[in-house]
Design a protein around this motif. Sequence first.
Motif, PDB file in Angstrom:
ATOM      1  N   GLY A   1      41.503  50.960  42.559  1.00 39.40           N
ATOM      2  CA  GLY A   1      40.826  50.085  41.627  1.00 39.40           C
ATOM      3  C   GLY A   1      41.557  48.781  41.509  1.00 39.40           C
ATOM      4  O   GLY A   1      42.467  48.501  42.276  1.00 39.40           O
ATOM      5  N   THR A   2      41.169  47.983  40.524  1.00 33.50           N
ATOM      6  CA  THR A   2      41.819  46.702  40.343  1.00 33.50           C
ATOM      7  C   THR A   2      42.193  46.516  38.887  1.00 33.50           C
ATOM      8  O   THR A   2      41.568  47.090  37.987  1.00 33.50           O
ATOM      9  CB  THR A   2      40.901  45.567  40.805  1.00 33.50           C
ATOM     10  N   LEU A   3      43.203  45.714  38.650  1.00 32.27           N
ATOM     11  CA  LEU A   3      43.638  45.371  37.311  1.00 32.27           C
ATOM     12  C   LEU A   3      43.983  46.608  36.505  1.00 32.27           C
ATOM     13  O   LEU A   3      43.671  46.715  35.337  1.00 32.27           O
ATOM     14  CB  LEU A   3      42.544  44.556  36.582  1.00 32.27           C
ATOM     15  N   ASN A   4      44.626  47.571  37.130  1.00 35.17           N
ATOM     16  CA  ASN A   4      45.024  48.780  36.443  1.00 35.17           C
ATOM     17  C   ASN A   4      46.512  48.731  36.150  1.00 35.17           C
ATOM     18  O   ASN A   4      47.322  48.563  37.043  1.00 35.17           O
ATOM     19  CB  ASN A   4      44.718  49.998  37.313  1.00 35.17           C
ATOM     20  N   ARG A   5      46.839  48.883  34.861  1.00 40.88           N
ATOM     21  CA  ARG A   5      48.240  48.882  34.480  1.00 40.88           C
ATOM     22  C   ARG A   5      48.510  50.075  33.569  1.00 40.88           C
ATOM     23  O   ARG A   5      48.606  49.943  32.346  1.00 40.88           O
ATOM     24  CB  ARG A   5      48.597  47.569  33.771  1.00 40.88           C
ATOM     25  N   PRO A   6      48.598  51.311  34.122  1.00 35.60           N
ATOM     26  CA  PRO A   6      48.789  52.493  33.297  1.00 35.60           C
ATOM     27  C   PRO A   6      50.092  52.418  32.507  1.00 35.60           C
ATOM     28  O   PRO A   6      51.129  52.042  33.040  1.00 35.60           O
ATOM     29  CB  PRO A   6      48.813  53.645  34.310  1.00 35.60           C
ATOM     30  N   SER A   7      50.001  52.779  31.232  1.00 36.75           N
ATOM     31  CA  SER A   7      51.193  52.701  30.391  1.00 36.75           C
ATOM     32  C   SER A   7      51.413  53.988  29.611  1.00 36.75           C
ATOM     33  O   SER A   7      52.237  54.025  28.706  1.00 36.75           O
ATOM     34  CB  SER A   7      51.055  51.524  29.415  1.00 36.75           C
ATOM     35  N   ALA A   8      50.672  55.037  29.934  1.00 37.23           N
ATOM     36  CA  ALA A   8      50.780  56.279  29.169  1.00 37.23           C
ATOM     37  C   ALA A   8      52.098  56.987  29.467  1.00 37.23           C
ATOM     38  O   ALA A   8      52.526  57.089  30.598  1.00 37.23           O
ATOM     39  CB  ALA A   8      49.613  57.183  29.513  1.00 37.23           C
TER      40      ALA A   8
ATOM     41  N   GLN B   1      36.327  48.606  41.631  1.00 31.93           N
ATOM     42  CA  GLN B   1      36.301  47.807  42.849  1.00 31.93           C
ATOM     43  C   GLN B   1      37.692  47.252  43.164  1.00 31.93           C
ATOM     44  O   GLN B   1      38.411  46.826  42.254  1.00 31.93           O
ATOM     45  CB  GLN B   1      35.327  46.629  42.705  1.00 31.93           C
ATOM     46  N   PRO B   2      38.091  47.252  44.449  1.00 29.66           N
ATOM     47  CA  PRO B   2      39.384  46.670  44.811  1.00 29.66           C
ATOM     48  C   PRO B   2      39.400  45.159  44.600  1.00 29.66           C
ATOM     49  O   PRO B   2      38.347  44.514  44.564  1.00 29.66           O
ATOM     50  CB  PRO B   2      39.529  47.016  46.298  1.00 29.66           C
ATOM     51  N   GLU B   3      40.590  44.588  44.466  1.00 24.56           N
ATOM     52  CA  GLU B   3      40.715  43.160  44.173  1.00 24.56           C
ATOM     53  C   GLU B   3      40.091  42.290  45.257  1.00 24.56           C
ATOM     54  O   GLU B   3      39.563  41.221  44.969  1.00 24.56           O
ATOM     55  CB  GLU B   3      42.186  42.785  43.971  1.00 24.56           C
ATOM     56  N   ARG B   4      40.145  42.728  46.507  1.00 29.69           N
ATOM     57  CA  ARG B   4      39.559  41.930  47.596  1.00 29.69           C
ATOM     58  C   ARG B   4      38.071  41.705  47.361  1.00 29.69           C
ATOM     59  O   ARG B   4      37.548  40.621  47.636  1.00 29.69           O
ATOM     60  CB  ARG B   4      39.779  42.616  48.941  1.00 29.69           C
ATOM     61  N   PHE B   5      37.387  42.733  46.893  1.00 29.78           N
ATOM     62  CA  PHE B   5      35.955  42.587  46.624  1.00 29.78           C
ATOM     63  C   PHE B   5      35.719  41.548  45.528  1.00 29.78           C
ATOM     64  O   PHE B   5      34.854  40.678  45.658  1.00 29.78           O
ATOM     65  CB  PHE B   5      35.359  43.931  46.209  1.00 29.78           C
ATOM     66  N   ILE B   6      36.490  41.634  44.453  1.00 30.99           N
ATOM     67  CA  ILE B   6      36.329  40.687  43.348  1.00 30.99           C
ATOM     68  C   ILE B   6      36.649  39.273  43.813  1.00 30.99           C
ATOM     69  O   ILE B   6      35.969  38.307  43.441  1.00 30.99           O
ATOM     70  CB  ILE B   6      37.229  41.068  42.157  1.00 30.99           C
ATOM     71  N   MET B   7      37.664  39.117  44.646  1.00 35.29           N
ATOM     72  CA  MET B   7      37.997  37.796  45.185  1.00 35.29           C
ATOM     73  C   MET B   7      36.804  37.194  45.930  1.00 35.29           C
ATOM     74  O   MET B   7      36.455  36.022  45.747  1.00 35.29           O
ATOM     75  CB  MET B   7      39.195  37.896  46.140  1.00 35.29           C
TER      76      MET B   7
ATOM     77  N   LEU C   1      42.341  36.262  37.879  1.00 38.65           N
ATOM     78  CA  LEU C   1      42.182  37.669  38.231  1.00 38.65           C
ATOM     79  C   LEU C   1      43.524  38.340  38.493  1.00 38.65           C
ATOM     80  O   LEU C   1      43.811  39.422  37.969  1.00 38.65           O
ATOM     81  CB  LEU C   1      41.286  37.797  39.473  1.00 38.65           C
ATOM     82  N   ILE C   2      44.369  37.701  39.312  1.00 40.70           N
ATOM     83  CA  ILE C   2      45.629  38.337  39.709  1.00 40.70           C
ATOM     84  C   ILE C   2      46.810  37.878  38.867  1.00 40.70           C
ATOM     85  O   ILE C   2      47.927  38.359  39.046  1.00 40.70           O
ATOM     86  CB  ILE C   2      45.926  38.088  41.199  1.00 40.70           C
ATOM     87  N   MET C   3      46.540  36.906  37.973  1.00 40.08           N
ATOM     88  CA  MET C   3      47.574  36.393  37.070  1.00 40.08           C
ATOM     89  C   MET C   3      48.784  35.864  37.843  1.00 40.08           C
ATOM     90  O   MET C   3      49.925  36.221  37.576  1.00 40.08           O
ATOM     91  CB  MET C   3      47.987  37.461  36.056  1.00 40.08           C
ATOM     92  N   GLY C   4      48.501  35.043  38.835  1.00 36.73           N
ATOM     93  CA  GLY C   4      49.560  34.445  39.640  1.00 36.73           C
ATOM     94  C   GLY C   4      49.027  33.290  40.468  1.00 36.73           C
ATOM     95  O   GLY C   4      47.825  33.062  40.547  1.00 36.73           O
ATOM     96  N   LYS C   5      49.921  32.552  41.096  1.00 33.36           N
ATOM     97  CA  LYS C   5      49.538  31.390  41.886  1.00 33.36           C
ATOM     98  C   LYS C   5      48.866  31.812  43.192  1.00 33.36           C
ATOM     99  O   LYS C   5      49.253  32.787  43.817  1.00 33.36           O
ATOM    100  CB  LYS C   5      50.787  30.549  42.193  1.00 33.36           C
ATOM    101  N   VAL C   6      47.832  31.048  43.589  1.00 33.16           N
ATOM    102  CA  VAL C   6      47.037  31.388  44.770  1.00 33.16           C
ATOM    103  C   VAL C   6      46.902  30.184  45.689  1.00 33.16           C
ATOM    104  O   VAL C   6      46.678  29.051  45.239  1.00 33.16           O
ATOM    105  CB  VAL C   6      45.629  31.879  44.362  1.00 33.16           C
ATOM    106  N   TYR C   7      47.046  30.441  46.994  1.00 33.77           N
ATOM    107  CA  TYR C   7      46.664  29.466  48.022  1.00 33.77           C
ATOM    108  C   TYR C   7      45.436  30.044  48.710  1.00 33.77           C
ATOM    109  O   TYR C   7      45.471  31.154  49.245  1.00 33.77           O
ATOM    110  CB  TYR C   7      47.791  29.257  49.037  1.00 33.77           C
ATOM    111  N   LEU C   8      44.324  29.305  48.690  1.00 32.16           N
ATOM    112  CA  LEU C   8      43.065  29.797  49.246  1.00 32.16           C
ATOM    113  C   LEU C   8      42.599  28.873  50.367  1.00 32.16           C
ATOM    114  O   LEU C   8      42.455  27.664  50.172  1.00 32.16           O
ATOM    115  CB  LEU C   8      41.989  29.854  48.151  1.00 32.16           C
ATOM    116  N   GLU C   9      42.372  29.447  51.549  1.00 33.97           N
ATOM    117  CA  GLU C   9      41.852  28.692  52.684  1.00 33.97           C
ATOM    118  C   GLU C   9      40.496  29.270  53.076  1.00 33.97           C
ATOM    119  O   GLU C   9      40.369  30.484  53.289  1.00 33.97           O
ATOM    120  CB  GLU C   9      42.814  28.765  53.866  1.00 33.97           C
TER     121      GLU C   9
END
Length: 333
Positions: free
Chosen positions: A9-16, A221-227, A300-308
């Motif tokens: 999946g994407t954007l999963n941050r389990p903290s339990a 959905q994986p992050e690639r799909f969302i991108m 989405l990824i909470m970080g810097k992106v270079y997109l070509e």
Amino acid sequence: MTDYPNGEGTLNRPSADSPDFLTFDEPLIPIAPPGYRSGFVGIIGRPNVGKSTLMNQLVGQKIAITSPVAQTTRNRLRGILTTPQAQIIFVDTPGIHKPHHQLGEVLVKNAQIAIDSVDVVLFVVDGSVPSGKGDRFVTELIRRTDTRVILGLNKIDQQPEETEAIAQIDQTYAEIAEERGWSLVKFSALSGAGLEELQSNLVEALEPGPYYYPPDLVTDQPERFIMGELIREQILLHTREEVPHSVAISIDRVEEAPDITRILATINVERNSQKGILIGKSGQMLKTIGSAARQQIQKLIMGKVYLELFVRVQPKWRQSRNQLAEFGYRIED
């Protein structure tokens, strides 16, 4: 339901940290307490009635792209809302319409499949105008299922100011709901008005059940799909005429470094004229699309992106089963 996640999946941050957790590979899925409800809710309706905007509002995060262009949604996208009372898995489907090509047939077929494969159908309509032929067409499709249906009147923030005019619009939908024994809820996906009542209705419609996904997962959905979808969204927003519906995005490479994520993606179109429109004079349109998409992906990824971005012509790809499958468009199980 017997639909279980594969752990991706994407954007999963389990903290339990509770011992009351089961592992399904990774990440962690908790054991549901007694009386906990869960299930799958199919968001069904005509194109451009606000289904994707609604799902984004309900899960509290942008996972589905939106635009003024009809038929924006192509894939059956799942959004996950987990509360102390229930876990609702929303299935956002393509707008139901008369298909004009192989891609259209795949999209409509997937929407029809979703009607029979969910626990509750949320039939979303444009509540700012009276019901029409398109709504009646969807109504007939839904009537064939035994699934529980909630009729949702979206866009109440756009209804006329006159009380009598509002009553006349509402009545056209109330008649549909009363005839079929459906419950009816009014709301605005844009402003959030009425969504609390809608959510309560959905929880009540679900049966007791387990957690299907980790509590802090918002989509399967994986992050690639969302991108790819975020890139396509900017094309929908910045181009007009025949270009938006002739576009498919391929994420060719994602390279993650400590300080930046580099993404290479290809925009596939059907004609050279569409390629020219997307690139624009001196490449300006492609730069505009790339810059706007980059900003969304960074959120989405909470970080810097270079997109070509690259643009490639794939003649009649919407008519080719092989190319449709290559771009991720296939009839779903």
